[in-house]
Design a protein around this motif. Structure first.
Motif, PDB file in Angstrom:
ATOM      1  N   SER A 195     -12.490  -1.164   5.813  1.00 53.23           N
ATOM      2  CA  SER A 195     -11.523  -1.179   4.772  1.00 53.23           C
ATOM      3  C   SER A 195     -11.800  -2.140   3.606  1.00 53.23           C
ATOM      4  O   SER A 195     -11.576  -2.024   2.619  1.00 53.23           O
ATOM      5  CB  SER A 195     -10.225  -1.691   5.274  1.00 53.23           C
ATOM      6  OG  SER A 195      -9.607  -0.734   6.326  1.00 53.23           O
ATOM      7  N   ASP A 214      -6.412  -2.443   2.306  1.00 48.60           N
ATOM      8  CA  ASP A 214      -5.880  -1.078   1.998  1.00 48.60           C
ATOM      9  C   ASP A 214      -4.983  -1.189   0.597  1.00 48.60           C
ATOM     10  O   ASP A 214      -4.953  -0.279  -0.015  1.00 48.60           O
ATOM     11  CB  ASP A 214      -4.980  -0.306   3.201  1.00 48.60           C
ATOM     12  CG  ASP A 214      -5.739  -0.130   4.318  1.00 48.60           C
ATOM     13  OD1 ASP A 214      -7.124  -0.084   4.257  1.00 48.60           O
ATOM     14  OD2 ASP A 214      -5.237  -0.082   5.530  1.00 48.60           O
ATOM     15  N   ALA A 266       0.740  -1.056   0.005  1.00 45.99           N
ATOM     16  CA  ALA A 266      -0.166   0.096  -0.123  1.00 45.99           C
ATOM     17  C   ALA A 266       0.898   1.201   0.078  1.00 45.99           C
ATOM     18  O   ALA A 266       0.463   2.136  -0.852  1.00 45.99           O
ATOM     19  CB  ALA A 266      -0.768  -0.142   1.066  1.00 45.99           C
ATOM     20  N   SER A 299      -4.362  -4.113   6.088  1.00 47.40           N
ATOM     21  CA  SER A 299      -3.471  -3.931   5.417  1.00 47.40           C
ATOM     22  C   SER A 299      -3.858  -4.396   3.872  1.00 47.40           C
ATOM     23  O   SER A 299      -3.199  -3.896   2.856  1.00 47.40           O
ATOM     24  CB  SER A 299      -1.972  -4.167   5.787  1.00 47.40           C
ATOM     25  OG  SER A 299      -1.935  -5.316   5.744  1.00 47.40           O
TER      26      SER A 299
END
Length: 478
Positions: free
Chosen positions: A274, A225, A186, A222
């Motif tokens: 997310s 993301d 990311a 994550s």
């Protein structure tokens, strides 16, 4: 791609130190004054001082900076013959991360400007995947370093994408490695079209699907993301981004379906947000939106909207409404949402969060899309209370620019092809002052001008292009 427009000028550490020295020797300034003058003068000249160590002469040298000391020792250990990733390197990586994450310190810029990205990439290329703590800390350090174009280009030039994908491919079952690894994805792909393309060439999409397919007790925020960043056209150096094609490929191999499973899998609030944003990024055309619905996406999102209402979670409510709005772009999905009592559920949500115009504007956006070119859906929306919502919200939040605009758009779509709805507005809501609120939005918010004009016109009102003050109703100002 060329250099970014209006790129700031840069200066070397040596040149900066020389400016401070000249202030002291030639102008007779004391050390503190010389430093402050150098910073102020160079900043006014448009020089980017990020990554420059600014210390008062006589109170220690640049080499005493803890970030530079950490990097110097890491470089020594990494370049020594037969070097191994021992405890000292691990501790230094941990220290480097903490230094770079210190808010307002500028340490990440100092580290990346002095070879930090290259050093950590080199270390990552040497770590055995079995050294889990070392891999985790190296990736964490790398994520903290990638903060601007220069650091991301250093990552690319150091072979970072290939090194990273190799680590993730081998260690995709380890939650810590995957979490820290996709944080690097990311960070590296943000505002960098070339790195996005490199990751796609390395089949990052297949790796993402593989990770999503592994059943875990905890989600990997994550990862969501990373999907969002990879599918966002955020590099202003390119005229045409390739992310639309990437999104279609993500959907084709099954990532959209896997994300639907994540959304309905009982995620934590932050992970649900997310994952929903990631799913919205994948839903780039009618075919994908329809396939998401076929995989249970509409049911999952509506359930999340219900839960957000019960739990009072505004963030989840806004994000899920935004996702539902994207899915409603498909005509088939519009009917499915309405058949699942979507209008009633949205109105219930509006009652729960009537004190927050940022939630109301998202609800109005969904109703607008559901009613677009659909008189039947518009009738259902009026029956559910959408007209009263527009009136009450516009009256309560006259300064909420986006909400006022979305309300005007919703009114227009509710009445444009539905004579019965138009009559409801004309006989009931106009008497309650809805016309004045629309004209007030037109008068006070430039962004509302077109939407308000369209709403007044489709309501069949005369002088629909005239603002409130021109009707002699100035007393209705905000």
């Amino acid at each position: 791609m060329g250099p970014p427009k209006n790129a700031a000028r840069t200066i070397s550490q040596e040149a900066f130190d020389e400016v401070v020295k000249e202030n002291m020797e030639d102008l007779g300034m004391d050390p503190t004054e010389a430093l402050e003058d150098a910073i102020q003068t160079l900043t006014l000249q448009g020089v980017d001082l990020s990554g420059i160590v600014t210390c008062v002469p006589g109170e220690g040298s640049v080499k005493d900076n803890p970030v530079l000391q950490c990097l110097e020792r890491l470089s020594q250990l990494n370049s020594s013959p037969n070097s191994q990733i021992g405890d000292e390197i691990v501790d230094l990586l941990d220290k480097l991360t903490e230094l770079c994450k210190a808010e307002g310190s500028g340490n990440a810029a100092i580290a990346s400007r002095n070879g930090g990205v290259e050093i950590v990439c080199s270390i990552c290329s040497k770590i055995e995947i079995g050294c889990l703590r070392a891999v985790f800390l190296a990736l964490r350090a790398l994520a903290s370093l990638l903060h601007d174009l220069q650091s991301r280009e250093a990552f690319r030039a150091s072979g970072g994408p290939k090194i990273l994908v190799g680590i993730l491919t081998t260690g995709f079952e380890n939650i810590d490695i995957v979490s820290s690894g996709f944080s690097v994805v990311a960070a590296a792909a943000t505002s960098n079209e070339v790195i996005k393309e490199l990751f796609m060439e390395l089949k990052i999409d297949e790796l993402i699907l593989q990770v999503l397919s592994v059943k875990r007790e905890v989600s990997i925020e994550s990862l969501y993301d990373a999907i969002r960043v990879l599918l966002t056209p955020d590099d202003n150096r390119v005229l045409a981004s390739q992310v639309y094609g990437y999104a279609r490929n993500f959907a084709k191999i099954g990532i959209a379906g896997a994300l639907v499973e994540s959304v309905r899998g009982g995620l934590s609030s932050s992970s649900l947000v997310s994952a929903s944003i990631a799913l919205k990024a994948v839903a780039v055309n009618d075919e994908i939106c329809t396939s998401i619905a076929e995989n249970g996406g509409i049911d999952a999102v509506l359930l999340c909207i219900d839960d957000s209402s019960e739990q009072g979670n505004k963030t989840v409510a806004k994000v899920c409404c935004s996702l539902l709005c994207k899915l409603a772009g498909s005509d088939a999905n519009k009917n499915a949402i309405v058949e699942k009592k979507g209008m009633d559920r949205l109105m219930k949500l509006s009652s729960r969060f009537f004190d927050d115009p940022s939630v109301l504007q998202e609800i109005m956006a969904v109703i607008s899309v559901l009613s677009l070119r659909s008189p039947d859906n518009a009738a259902i929306a009026i029956e559910a209370g959408a007209g009263e919502l527009a009136l009450q919200a516009m009256q309560k939040f006259p300064a909420a620019q986006q909400m006022q605009r979305n309300s005007c758009l919703m009114i227009r779509n509710l009445v444009s092809r539905n004579a019965a709805n138009r009559q409801v507005f004309l006989t009931i809501l106009l008497n309650s002052g809805i016309e004045k609120h629309i004209r007030m939005a037109k008068q006070n918010h430039v962004s509302c001008n077109e939407a308000a004009t369209d709403a007044l016109r489709d309501l069949g009102l005369d002088d629909y292009n005239i603002a409130l003050r021109d009707l002699g109703l100035d007393d209705y100002n905000m």
